[in-house]
Motif scaffolding. Structure first.
Motif, PDB file in Angstrom:
ATOM      1  N   LEU A  77       0.849  -1.217   0.008  1.00 53.70           N
ATOM      2  CA  LEU A  77      -0.075   0.025   0.104  1.00 53.70           C
ATOM      3  C   LEU A  77       0.820   1.083  -0.032  1.00 53.70           C
ATOM      4  N   GLY A  78       1.931   1.334  -0.624  1.00 57.39           N
ATOM      5  CA  GLY A  78       2.904   2.340  -0.835  1.00 57.39           C
ATOM      6  C   GLY A  78       3.641   2.691   0.277  1.00 57.39           C
ATOM      7  N   HIS A  79       3.782   1.596   1.230  1.00 56.79           N
ATOM      8  CA  HIS A  79       4.846   1.697   2.343  1.00 56.79           C
ATOM      9  C   HIS A  79       5.689   0.737   2.203  1.00 56.79           C
ATOM     10  N   GLY A  80       7.113   0.776   2.770  1.00 65.71           N
ATOM     11  CA  GLY A  80       7.895  -0.163   2.574  1.00 65.71           C
ATOM     12  C   GLY A  80       8.847  -0.175   3.889  1.00 65.71           C
ATOM     13  N   PHE A  81       9.777  -0.807   4.014  1.00 64.58           N
ATOM     14  CA  PHE A  81      11.072  -0.958   5.110  1.00 64.58           C
ATOM     15  C   PHE A  81      12.223  -0.474   4.633  1.00 64.58           C
ATOM     16  N   VAL A  82      13.147   0.313   5.166  1.00 64.43           N
ATOM     17  CA  VAL A  82      14.450   0.406   4.759  1.00 64.43           C
ATOM     18  C   VAL A  82      15.591   0.295   6.102  1.00 64.43           C
ATOM     19  N   PRO A  83      16.631  -0.111   5.903  1.00 61.08           N
ATOM     20  CA  PRO A  83      17.312  -0.677   7.038  1.00 61.08           C
ATOM     21  C   PRO A  83      17.927   1.011   7.657  1.00 61.08           C
ATOM     22  N   THR A  84      18.015   0.921   8.974  1.00 62.79           N
ATOM     23  CA  THR A  84      18.465   1.822   9.709  1.00 62.79           C
ATOM     24  C   THR A  84      19.929   1.741   9.662  1.00 62.79           C
ATOM     25  N   GLU A  89      23.305  -1.009  15.604  1.00 65.39           N
ATOM     26  CA  GLU A  89      21.872  -1.686  15.264  1.00 65.39           C
ATOM     27  C   GLU A  89      21.827  -2.189  13.777  1.00 65.39           C
ATOM     28  N   LYS A  90      22.276  -3.566  13.879  1.00 66.84           N
ATOM     29  CA  LYS A  90      22.285  -4.440  12.847  1.00 66.84           C
ATOM     30  C   LYS A  90      21.000  -5.031  12.506  1.00 66.84           C
ATOM     31  N   GLY A  91      20.235  -5.274  11.156  1.00 72.06           N
ATOM     32  CA  GLY A  91      19.270  -5.992  11.183  1.00 72.06           C
ATOM     33  C   GLY A  91      17.919  -5.149  11.609  1.00 72.06           C
ATOM     34  N   LYS A  92      17.990  -3.748  11.880  1.00 74.66           N
ATOM     35  CA  LYS A  92      16.764  -3.255  12.265  1.00 74.66           C
ATOM     36  C   LYS A  92      16.369  -2.335  11.008  1.00 74.66           C
ATOM     37  N   TYR A  93      14.936  -2.187  11.061  1.00 75.07           N
ATOM     38  CA  TYR A  93      14.644  -1.396   9.747  1.00 75.07           C
ATOM     39  C   TYR A  93      13.312  -0.402  10.299  1.00 75.07           C
ATOM     40  N   GLN A  94      13.156   0.632   9.497  1.00 76.07           N
ATOM     41  CA  GLN A  94      12.105   1.462   9.730  1.00 76.07           C
ATOM     42  C   GLN A  94      11.225   1.665   8.655  1.00 76.07           C
ATOM     43  N   LEU A  95       9.825   2.229   8.901  1.00 74.66           N
ATOM     44  CA  LEU A  95       8.910   1.995   8.090  1.00 74.66           C
ATOM     45  C   LEU A  95       8.775   3.283   7.227  1.00 74.66           C
ATOM     46  N   VAL A  96       8.843   3.394   5.798  1.00 78.43           N
ATOM     47  CA  VAL A  96       8.849   4.648   5.073  1.00 78.43           C
ATOM     48  C   VAL A  96       7.637   4.543   4.202  1.00 78.43           C
ATOM     49  N   ALA A  97       7.259   5.970   3.673  1.00 80.18           N
ATOM     50  CA  ALA A  97       6.061   5.839   2.769  1.00 80.18           C
ATOM     51  C   ALA A  97       7.044   6.324   1.478  1.00 80.18           C
ATOM     52  N   LYS A  98       6.393   5.660   0.324  1.00 80.13           N
ATOM     53  CA  LYS A  98       6.990   5.997  -0.966  1.00 80.13           C
ATOM     54  C   LYS A  98       6.546   7.446  -1.298  1.00 80.13           C
ATOM     55  N   SER A 100       5.451   8.920  -3.830  1.00 73.05           N
ATOM     56  CA  SER A 100       4.101   9.185  -4.637  1.00 73.05           C
ATOM     57  C   SER A 100       2.869   9.107  -3.340  1.00 73.05           C
ATOM     58  N   SER A 101       3.123   7.951  -2.354  1.00 73.14           N
ATOM     59  CA  SER A 101       2.043   7.822  -1.447  1.00 73.14           C
ATOM     60  C   SER A 101       2.322   9.188  -0.425  1.00 73.14           C
ATOM     61  N   TRP A 102       3.372   9.527   0.027  1.00 73.35           N
ATOM     62  CA  TRP A 102       3.485  10.771   0.660  1.00 73.35           C
ATOM     63  C   TRP A 102       2.770  12.105   0.222  1.00 73.35           C
ATOM     64  N   GLY A 103       2.973  12.221  -1.021  1.00 74.30           N
ATOM     65  CA  GLY A 103       2.229  13.188  -1.667  1.00 74.30           C
ATOM     66  C   GLY A 103       0.886  13.192  -1.515  1.00 74.30           C
ATOM     67  N   SER A 104       0.282  12.035  -2.007  1.00 71.15           N
ATOM     68  CA  SER A 104      -1.216  11.717  -1.801  1.00 71.15           C
ATOM     69  C   SER A 104      -1.429  11.962  -0.500  1.00 71.15           C
ATOM     70  N   LEU A 105      -0.992  11.425   0.481  1.00 68.55           N
ATOM     71  CA  LEU A 105      -1.361  11.787   1.987  1.00 68.55           C
ATOM     72  C   LEU A 105      -1.573  13.314   2.075  1.00 68.55           C
ATOM     73  N   LYS A 106      -0.402  13.829   1.783  1.00 67.06           N
ATOM     74  CA  LYS A 106      -0.302  15.305   2.265  1.00 67.06           C
ATOM     75  C   LYS A 106      -1.711  16.160   1.486  1.00 67.06           C
ATOM     76  N   ARG A 107      -1.856  15.993   0.220  1.00 62.96           N
ATOM     77  CA  ARG A 107      -2.921  16.559  -0.453  1.00 62.96           C
ATOM     78  C   ARG A 107      -4.202  16.144   0.152  1.00 62.96           C
ATOM     79  N   LYS A 108      -4.537  15.012   0.769  1.00 61.25           N
ATOM     80  CA  LYS A 108      -5.845  14.590   1.405  1.00 61.25           C
ATOM     81  C   LYS A 108      -5.946  15.194   2.803  1.00 61.25           C
ATOM     82  N   LEU A 109      -4.738  15.534   3.391  1.00 62.34           N
ATOM     83  CA  LEU A 109      -4.688  16.309   4.638  1.00 62.34           C
ATOM     84  C   LEU A 109      -4.961  17.524   4.669  1.00 62.34           C
ATOM     85  N   LYS A 110      -4.514  18.277   3.421  1.00 62.23           N
ATOM     86  CA  LYS A 110      -4.754  19.439   3.328  1.00 62.23           C
ATOM     87  C   LYS A 110      -6.162  19.910   2.752  1.00 62.23           C
TER      88      LYS A 110
END
Length: 134
Positions: A77-84, A89-98, A100-110
């Motif tokens: 759904l336009g989200h993924g994980f990237v390593p920190t 901290e080896k083998g840890k990941y954080q959630l990120v938005a693509k 295009s997904s981030w832009g869509s979210l910002k438009r909806k919130l505005k």
């Protein structure tokens, strides 16, 4: 009842099995991914899940959409994980938005938070949370 609700009911059994066995996973409707520390563990768990879905739940698996993979290669759904990249901290990941997904979210919130929209505060909050939590 919607298709998503049906998937939720049927795959609730799978969720409970994942939790019981202590697996790290993500599921949305009928799509899921399981995260493991090694390839050997991934193969073992993959076989277990395949047999569980096939034998106990009588469901087929779409191996292209579902599977056991590295977190960096997963997107839902336009989200993924990237390593920190922090020291120690080896083998840890954080959630990120693509992007295009981030832009869509910002438009909806505005759109919801515009002062010119005649919403009461409670209505605005409700719409805001609907956008954030789907």
């Amino acid at each position: 009842m919607t298709v998503f609700q049906l998937f939720g009911l049927v795959l609730d059994v799978l969720d409970k099995e994942f939790v019981r066995k202590g697996h790290r996973y993500v599921r949305y409707a009928d799509d899921f991914s399981i995260y493991t520390k090694s390839k050997a563990e991934a193969k073992r768990i993959g076989n277990e899940v395949y047999l569980f879905l096939q034998d106990k739940l009588k469901l087929p698996i779409n191996k292209e959409k579902n599977g056991i993979r590295r977190p960096g290669n997963f997107e839902l759904l336009g989200h993924g994980f990237v390593p920190t990249y922090k020291k120690g901290e080896k083998g840890k990941y954080q959630l990120v938005a693509k992007k295009s997904s981030w832009g869509s979210l910002k438009r909806k919130l505005k759109e919801v938070t515009k002062k010119t929209k005649p919403y009461k505060f409670e209505e605005r909050l409700k719409l805001f949370f609907q956008i954030i939590f789907f």
